[in-house]
Design a protein around this motif. Structure first.
Motif, PDB file in Angstrom:
ATOM      1  N   THR A 179     -10.655  11.332   8.274  1.00 44.41           N
ATOM      2  CA  THR A 179     -10.267  10.009   8.774  1.00 44.41           C
ATOM      3  C   THR A 179     -11.108   8.865   8.221  1.00 44.41           C
ATOM      4  O   THR A 179     -10.845   7.709   8.555  1.00 44.41           O
ATOM      5  CB  THR A 179     -10.355   9.957  10.319  1.00 44.41           C
ATOM      6  OG1 THR A 179     -11.701  10.213  10.720  1.00 44.41           O
ATOM      7  CG2 THR A 179      -9.408  10.958  10.960  1.00 44.41           C
ATOM      8  N   GLU A 180     -12.115   9.154   7.366  1.00 44.98           N
ATOM      9  CA  GLU A 180     -13.022   8.095   6.923  1.00 44.98           C
ATOM     10  C   GLU A 180     -13.284   8.118   5.418  1.00 44.98           C
ATOM     11  O   GLU A 180     -13.189   9.161   4.774  1.00 44.98           O
ATOM     12  CB  GLU A 180     -14.371   8.211   7.641  1.00 44.98           C
ATOM     13  CG  GLU A 180     -14.284   8.025   9.136  1.00 44.98           C
ATOM     14  CD  GLU A 180     -15.604   8.262   9.824  1.00 44.98           C
ATOM     15  OE1 GLU A 180     -15.985   7.422  10.666  1.00 44.98           O
ATOM     16  OE2 GLU A 180     -16.268   9.282   9.535  1.00 44.98           O
ATOM     17  N   ILE A 181     -13.653   6.940   4.914  1.00 47.73           N
ATOM     18  CA  ILE A 181     -14.033   6.772   3.515  1.00 47.73           C
ATOM     19  C   ILE A 181     -15.413   6.133   3.445  1.00 47.73           C
ATOM     20  O   ILE A 181     -15.874   5.543   4.420  1.00 47.73           O
ATOM     21  CB  ILE A 181     -13.042   5.853   2.757  1.00 47.73           C
ATOM     22  CG1 ILE A 181     -12.989   4.462   3.423  1.00 47.73           C
ATOM     23  CG2 ILE A 181     -11.677   6.487   2.645  1.00 47.73           C
ATOM     24  CD1 ILE A 181     -12.386   3.376   2.579  1.00 47.73           C
ATOM     25  N   MET A 182     -16.055   6.235   2.272  1.00 43.21           N
ATOM     26  CA  MET A 182     -17.269   5.476   1.973  1.00 43.21           C
ATOM     27  C   MET A 182     -16.891   4.490   0.884  1.00 43.21           C
ATOM     28  O   MET A 182     -16.262   4.876  -0.114  1.00 43.21           O
ATOM     29  CB  MET A 182     -18.390   6.394   1.490  1.00 43.21           C
ATOM     30  CG  MET A 182     -19.599   5.652   0.915  1.00 43.21           C
ATOM     31  SD  MET A 182     -20.395   4.496   2.045  1.00 43.21           S
ATOM     32  CE  MET A 182     -21.426   5.608   2.962  1.00 43.21           C
ATOM     33  N   GLU A 183     -17.268   3.240   1.070  1.00 43.73           N
ATOM     34  CA  GLU A 183     -16.973   2.212   0.072  1.00 43.73           C
ATOM     35  C   GLU A 183     -17.995   1.094   0.167  1.00 43.73           C
ATOM     36  O   GLU A 183     -18.745   0.999   1.137  1.00 43.73           O
ATOM     37  CB  GLU A 183     -15.569   1.643   0.255  1.00 43.73           C
ATOM     38  CG  GLU A 183     -15.432   0.785   1.501  1.00 43.73           C
ATOM     39  CD  GLU A 183     -14.118   0.025   1.578  1.00 43.73           C
ATOM     40  OE1 GLU A 183     -13.460  -0.172   0.557  1.00 43.73           O
ATOM     41  OE2 GLU A 183     -13.774  -0.394   2.705  1.00 43.73           O
ATOM     42  N   ILE A 184     -17.999   0.244  -0.845  1.00 50.19           N
ATOM     43  CA  ILE A 184     -18.694  -1.040  -0.786  1.00 50.19           C
ATOM     44  C   ILE A 184     -17.651  -2.060  -1.224  1.00 50.19           C
ATOM     45  O   ILE A 184     -17.000  -1.897  -2.253  1.00 50.19           O
ATOM     46  CB  ILE A 184     -19.978  -1.083  -1.645  1.00 50.19           C
ATOM     47  CG1 ILE A 184     -20.728  -2.398  -1.412  1.00 50.19           C
ATOM     48  CG2 ILE A 184     -19.693  -0.832  -3.121  1.00 50.19           C
ATOM     49  CD1 ILE A 184     -22.147  -2.427  -1.975  1.00 50.19           C
TER      50      ILE A 184
END
Length: 178
Positions: A54-59
């Motif tokens: 259900t989650e992502i890592m981003e900037i």
């Protein structure tokens, strides 16, 4: 029809099952999301890595720091998206675990040093997750290189033996050869 199963955990409602919008494709740790819906420092596109179902890592760009966000928030912002999945789930899982621990204080800046974690940019986080959290997915470059989001859409970017494929596509986005 989208079916979600929920479980209540201390103060939070978590979806156990999520599908990419309008599909039956379930996100997997290590999936790579690429969109053509942004421009930063002259580079078109944006990338993130799925860290769990259900989650992502981003900037997000200048003024932001790396952050874990919901996959649904990505699709609210970026309707034109391709999702790439490699054919080695162990490597993908290790990359996702590494990404989830990324330096949250890192500043955004596009640089030509792919090994430093600060400063960083969107596709560099994904690249580093697959070169520092595991190996044998992308060539390991040091100084003098940058990794734009669209690199993920080309077979030549991956080591031989890996068979990345597009598992989800919505809207108009740069083609690539996957």
């Amino acid at each position: 029809m989208l079916i979600l199963s929920f479980s209540l955990l201390p103060g939070h409602l978590y979806a156990k099952y999520y599908h990419y919008p309008g599909s039956k494709v379930t996100p997997k740790a290590g999936d790579i999301l690429v969109t053509s819906s942004t421009v930063s420092s002259g580079i078109i596109g944006h990338a993130a890595i799925v860290v769990n179902s259900t989650e992502i890592m981003e900037i997000r760009g200048p003024g932001y720091h790396p952050k874990v966000r919901s996959i649904s928030s990505w699709f609210k912002s970026f309707k034109n998206t391709k999702v790439i999945r490699i054919n080695n789930y162990t490597k993908a899982k290790h990359a996702a675990a590494w990404a989830k621990k990324y330096n949250r204080k890192a500043k955004y800046k596009i640089t030509s040093n792919l090994q430093s974690t600060n400063p960083t940019y969107c596709s560099k986080i994904v690249y580093q997750a697959y070169t520092k959290g595991t190996s044998g997915v992308f060539p390991k470059y040091g100084k003098g290189y940058y990794w734009p989001p669209y690199n993920f859409l080309f077979k030549r970017s991956y080591h031989p033996g890996l068979h990345p494929k597009v598992v989800y596509k919505k809207g108009h986005i740069y083609k690539g050869d996957l």
